[in-house]
Design a protein around this motif. Sequence first.
Motif, PDB file in Angstrom:
ATOM      1  N   LYS A 137     -16.484   9.310   1.487  1.00  0.00           N
ATOM      2  CA  LYS A 137     -17.231  10.544   1.696  1.00  0.00           C
ATOM      3  C   LYS A 137     -18.485  10.206   2.498  1.00  0.00           C
ATOM      4  N   GLY A 138     -18.405  10.526   3.774  1.00  0.00           N
ATOM      5  CA  GLY A 138     -19.536  10.252   4.649  1.00  0.00           C
ATOM      6  C   GLY A 138     -19.879   8.785   4.771  1.00  0.00           C
ATOM      7  N   GLY A 139     -18.864   7.930   4.667  1.00  0.00           N
ATOM      8  CA  GLY A 139     -19.107   6.497   4.780  1.00  0.00           C
ATOM      9  C   GLY A 139     -19.416   5.828   3.455  1.00  0.00           C
ATOM     10  N   ASN A 140     -19.539   6.600   2.385  1.00  0.00           N
ATOM     11  CA  ASN A 140     -19.759   6.040   1.053  1.00  0.00           C
ATOM     12  C   ASN A 140     -18.495   6.182   0.222  1.00  0.00           C
ATOM     13  N   ARG A 141     -18.439   5.415  -0.874  1.00  0.00           N
ATOM     14  CA  ARG A 141     -17.290   5.480  -1.759  1.00  0.00           C
ATOM     15  C   ARG A 141     -17.636   6.353  -2.960  1.00  0.00           C
ATOM     16  N   ILE A 142     -16.699   7.217  -3.320  1.00  0.00           N
ATOM     17  CA  ILE A 142     -16.888   8.055  -4.503  1.00  0.00           C
ATOM     18  C   ILE A 142     -15.565   8.116  -5.263  1.00  0.00           C
ATOM     19  N   PHE A 143     -15.624   8.420  -6.547  1.00  0.00           N
ATOM     20  CA  PHE A 143     -14.404   8.735  -7.285  1.00  0.00           C
ATOM     21  C   PHE A 143     -14.079  10.200  -7.004  1.00  0.00           C
ATOM     22  N   GLU A 144     -12.947  10.413  -6.351  1.00  0.00           N
ATOM     23  CA  GLU A 144     -12.540  11.758  -5.942  1.00  0.00           C
ATOM     24  C   GLU A 144     -11.138  12.033  -6.461  1.00  0.00           C
ATOM     25  N   GLU A 145     -10.864  13.288  -6.782  1.00  0.00           N
ATOM     26  CA  GLU A 145      -9.520  13.618  -7.243  1.00  0.00           C
ATOM     27  C   GLU A 145      -8.515  13.353  -6.124  1.00  0.00           C
ATOM     28  N   PHE A 146      -7.442  12.698  -6.470  1.00  0.00           N
ATOM     29  CA  PHE A 146      -6.406  12.355  -5.492  1.00  0.00           C
ATOM     30  C   PHE A 146      -5.892  13.635  -4.836  1.00  0.00           C
ATOM     31  N   GLY A 147      -5.852  13.621  -3.508  1.00  0.00           N
ATOM     32  CA  GLY A 147      -5.354  14.787  -2.778  1.00  0.00           C
ATOM     33  C   GLY A 147      -6.450  15.683  -2.255  1.00  0.00           C
ATOM     34  N   LEU A 148      -7.659  15.551  -2.764  1.00  0.00           N
ATOM     35  CA  LEU A 148      -8.759  16.393  -2.313  1.00  0.00           C
ATOM     36  C   LEU A 148      -9.586  15.718  -1.229  1.00  0.00           C
ATOM     37  N   SER A 149      -9.504  14.398  -1.152  1.00  0.00           N
ATOM     38  CA  SER A 149     -10.339  13.666  -0.201  1.00  0.00           C
ATOM     39  C   SER A 149      -9.604  13.480   1.118  1.00  0.00           C
ATOM     40  N   ASP A 150     -10.296  12.908   2.089  1.00  0.00           N
ATOM     41  CA  ASP A 150      -9.674  12.594   3.370  1.00  0.00           C
ATOM     42  C   ASP A 150      -8.621  11.515   3.230  1.00  0.00           C
ATOM     43  N   GLY A 151      -8.735  10.724   2.193  1.00  0.00           N
ATOM     44  CA  GLY A 151      -7.756   9.667   1.999  1.00  0.00           C
ATOM     45  C   GLY A 151      -8.310   8.582   1.103  1.00  0.00           C
ATOM     46  N   PRO A 152      -7.471   7.954   0.303  1.00  0.00           N
ATOM     47  CA  PRO A 152      -7.935   6.850  -0.541  1.00  0.00           C
ATOM     48  C   PRO A 152      -8.328   5.661   0.309  1.00  0.00           C
ATOM     49  N   ILE A 196       0.818  -1.210   0.000  1.00  0.00           N
ATOM     50  CA  ILE A 196       0.000   0.000   0.000  1.00  0.00           C
ATOM     51  C   ILE A 196       0.856   1.266   0.000  1.00  0.00           C
ATOM     52  N   PRO A 197       1.890   1.392   0.862  1.00  0.00           N
ATOM     53  CA  PRO A 197       2.725   2.596   0.751  1.00  0.00           C
ATOM     54  C   PRO A 197       3.351   2.741  -0.632  1.00  0.00           C
ATOM     55  N   GLU A 198       3.795   1.613  -1.218  1.00  0.00           N
ATOM     56  CA  GLU A 198       4.389   1.674  -2.553  1.00  0.00           C
ATOM     57  C   GLU A 198       3.341   2.037  -3.596  1.00  0.00           C
ATOM     58  N   LEU A 199       2.158   1.469  -3.427  1.00  0.00           N
ATOM     59  CA  LEU A 199       1.076   1.787  -4.352  1.00  0.00           C
ATOM     60  C   LEU A 199       0.701   3.258  -4.250  1.00  0.00           C
ATOM     61  N   LEU A 200       0.638   3.764  -3.020  1.00  0.00           N
ATOM     62  CA  LEU A 200       0.313   5.182  -2.836  1.00  0.00           C
ATOM     63  C   LEU A 200       1.384   6.074  -3.446  1.00  0.00           C
ATOM     64  N   ALA A 201       2.645   5.677  -3.310  1.00  0.00           N
ATOM     65  CA  ALA A 201       3.729   6.480  -3.882  1.00  0.00           C
ATOM     66  C   ALA A 201       3.602   6.546  -5.402  1.00  0.00           C
ATOM     67  N   TRP A 202       3.233   5.426  -6.001  1.00  0.00           N
ATOM     68  CA  TRP A 202       3.044   5.408  -7.462  1.00  0.00           C
ATOM     69  C   TRP A 202       1.872   6.315  -7.859  1.00  0.00           C
ATOM     70  N   LEU A 203       0.783   6.212  -7.110  1.00  0.00           N
ATOM     71  CA  LEU A 203      -0.381   7.038  -7.420  1.00  0.00           C
ATOM     72  C   LEU A 203      -0.057   8.527  -7.230  1.00  0.00           C
ATOM     73  N   ARG A 204       0.732   8.825  -6.200  1.00  0.00           N
ATOM     74  CA  ARG A 204       1.124  10.227  -5.994  1.00  0.00           C
ATOM     75  C   ARG A 204       1.955  10.717  -7.174  1.00  0.00           C
ATOM     76  N   GLY A 205       2.815   9.833  -7.699  1.00  0.00           N
ATOM     77  CA  GLY A 205       3.618  10.225  -8.863  1.00  0.00           C
ATOM     78  C   GLY A 205       2.750  10.515 -10.073  1.00  0.00           C
ATOM     79  N   ILE A 206       1.701   9.716 -10.269  1.00  0.00           N
ATOM     80  CA  ILE A 206       0.782   9.981 -11.392  1.00  0.00           C
ATOM     81  C   ILE A 206       0.072  11.311 -11.185  1.00  0.00           C
ATOM     82  N   SER A 207      -0.403  11.531  -9.942  1.00  0.00           N
ATOM     83  CA  SER A 207      -1.176  12.758  -9.671  1.00  0.00           C
ATOM     84  C   SER A 207      -0.316  14.006  -9.776  1.00  0.00           C
ATOM     85  N   ALA A 208       1.002  13.848  -9.667  1.00  0.00           N
ATOM     86  CA  ALA A 208       1.877  15.006  -9.813  1.00  0.00           C
ATOM     87  C   ALA A 208       1.941  15.462 -11.261  1.00  0.00           C
TER      88      ALA A 208
END
Length: 350
Positions: free
Chosen positions: A42-57, A20-32
């Motif tokens: 989001k409030g207990g539900n799942r949504i597609f959210e832009e990386f970095g804008l949500s509370d966390g993947p 997961i840390p490695e996966l997150l690092a890869w995703l952060r590289g894409i989002s850069a």
Amino acid sequence: MNSRESENQEIPGLAGVQAIPELLAWLRGISARQRLYIPADKGGNRIFEEFGLSDGPVLNQLQERTVLPVKKLFLPPSEILFDFSHEVIRPPAEPEDIVVFGLHVCELSADSLLTANMANDRPDFPYLSRRDRGLTIGVTCQRSPGCFCEKTGHDHVSPGSFDLFLDLGEPGRPRLLAGSDAGRELAAAAPFVLEEAAQEITAPPASNPERWPLESLPERIHDSFGAVMWDELAARCLGCGNCTIVCPLCYCFYTRDETELDPAMGRRLRLWDSCQLLAFARVAGGHNFREARSERIWYRFSHKFMRTQQTFGAPGCSGCGACFHFCPVGIDPRQVIAGVLEVTKKSYEE
């Protein structure tokens, strides 16, 4: 759940490899480099959210469906088709390149069918231009509650239906599969060995893998028109349109002009609509082609299992189960189709 908590939890198939840390690092590289959308809380539900804008993947909960499918990124609930000022019309800005991570098999299949539908006969250029700029990364799901993709045939996808696919099928041995040249480039810094997706990707086995008789369903849906079952469904249905909003393959919309104080200036909007709403089939003069709720429900199922099946050879229902899951009164397509098969049973046995 915050991002730190998410990093510290493992997901099925990644257990023991600290991925997961490695996966997150890869995703952060894409989002850069470009906008990246991932499943987020989001409030207990799942949504597609832009990386970095949500509370966390929510990488540890990838098996759960999102409330709105990926269509919301390529066919937004509201969009400006063009601005106008006197005799000048200005189209919207070119869409941005985006990457979407975490699509289930049925959603990848639905995305391909929706794109084929939007490209058919009269191409929908706003949708297609946005879709052309999007890359998709699929992921093995664990079957969301109420999923029945095996019954609709949307339980498998070809490599051309995704750019990358994170296969978590074998515990402890995640595989990243390439489905396009763009996907191979995107995988350059991925924490997994890249393999070619040489064959179809299938969803996890279902407990009841029996497929609906899709070849005969168009005629049987047609023959069921006027049956009491549709009146019984209408008595339960609230007519809220929730089923169409969360459906990855529904695309009804309407347009509206908004003007400034100077009526020669303004914009034309496109907004989601629903064939389950009373006003959808109302025309000038006040006539409504589907005033009865039972007719509207039948129309939705006929669109999915008659016209889409006949045109594309696949039903316009992915079997994701979102319409049932988010229906306030629990109308289940599996029960609806069972009803259609029952009321037409006699004529098909003769």
